[in-house]
Enzyme design. Sequence first.
Site, PDB file in Angstrom:
ATOM      1  N   ASP A  26       0.928  -1.186  -0.101  1.00  0.00           N
ATOM      2  CA  ASP A  26      -0.006   0.317   0.799  1.00  0.00           C
ATOM      3  C   ASP A  26       1.172   1.369   0.306  1.00  0.00           C
ATOM      4  O   ASP A  26       1.803   1.344   0.869  1.00  0.00           O
ATOM      5  CB  ASP A  26      -1.331  -0.174   1.030  1.00  0.00           C
ATOM      6  CG  ASP A  26      -1.780   1.398   0.934  1.00  0.00           C
ATOM      7  OD1 ASP A  26      -2.745   1.361   0.385  1.00  0.00           O
ATOM      8  OD2 ASP A  26      -2.088   2.356   2.639  1.00  0.00           O
ATOM      9  N   GLU A 110      -1.024  -1.082  -6.040  1.00  0.00           N
ATOM     10  CA  GLU A 110      -2.360  -1.022  -6.489  1.00  0.00           C
ATOM     11  C   GLU A 110      -2.072   0.707  -7.940  1.00  0.00           C
ATOM     12  O   GLU A 110      -0.947   0.598  -8.079  1.00  0.00           O
ATOM     13  CB  GLU A 110      -2.793   1.260  -5.080  1.00  0.00           C
ATOM     14  CG  GLU A 110      -4.103   0.701  -4.245  1.00  0.00           C
ATOM     15  CD  GLU A 110      -3.860   0.892  -3.412  1.00  0.00           C
ATOM     16  OE1 GLU A 110      -5.783   1.895  -3.339  1.00  0.00           O
ATOM     17  OE2 GLU A 110      -2.875   1.813  -2.753  1.00  0.00           O
ATOM     18  N   ASP A 191      -3.295   0.958   7.187  1.00  0.00           N
ATOM     19  CA  ASP A 191      -2.231   0.624   6.186  1.00  0.00           C
ATOM     20  C   ASP A 191      -2.534  -0.745   5.409  1.00  0.00           C
ATOM     21  O   ASP A 191      -1.644  -1.209   4.893  1.00  0.00           O
ATOM     22  CB  ASP A 191      -1.110   1.320   5.956  1.00  0.00           C
ATOM     23  CG  ASP A 191      -1.671   2.998   6.051  1.00  0.00           C
ATOM     24  OD1 ASP A 191      -1.991   3.511   4.937  1.00  0.00           O
ATOM     25  OD2 ASP A 191      -0.213   3.605   6.144  1.00  0.00           O
TER      26      ASP A 191
END
Length: 209
Positions: A26, A110, A191
Amino acid sequence: LLYEKSDCENQAEEFDYENAKILGIDYAMHGMAVFSEDIQKENEGYFRKSEERLAREQRKLSHCVKGSNNYYRQKKRVALCHEKIRSQRKDFLHKLSHEIAEAYDVVAVEDIDMKAMSQCMHFGKSVMDNGYGKFRELLEYKLTWRGKKLVRVDRFFPSSKKCCKCGNIKKELKLSDRVYLCTCGNRIDRDLNAAINIREEARRMLLAG
Ligand SMILES: [Zn+2]
């Protein structure tokens, strides 16, 4: 040649993504990234000495008379400190991405566009400087080279709002909520929760083919 190709395809089909070692990452504005597993991070304190030195030299510079010989000499020292930190950071990113590419079958991130993000969020400097974009680039290169994969999870996947334990999706999560709390009893760093969700979303995508 045909033979080789079908061998390759069989191998790909047989790959056990259910049990694959997948690392979820992340993006974090501060500290660059949070990992779904405990990655030994030697960056804690890695640059601290250099950064302390830089701060010292910058303080000295602020006391120099502008335009004086001392001023220019000090300015050069500051520039050298910046240069040292840059090269240490680069070195660190190479080492870290190497270790991850060796240890994991798949890395999940991501699908965010760092450039667009820094522009639209007006965080320009901190986003570009923390090296995440470069880190992802190095990872992809090193994984591909080993026949492994970097998987990009859809940017609209609710990695932060989803509970990594029960799958419930929160309607609202403020940026200031650093701990993810769920009615199922899950209490986890925000996170870390996102990194685990990214890892499992990648596993789902790979299993779905
Ligand atoms: Zn939950």
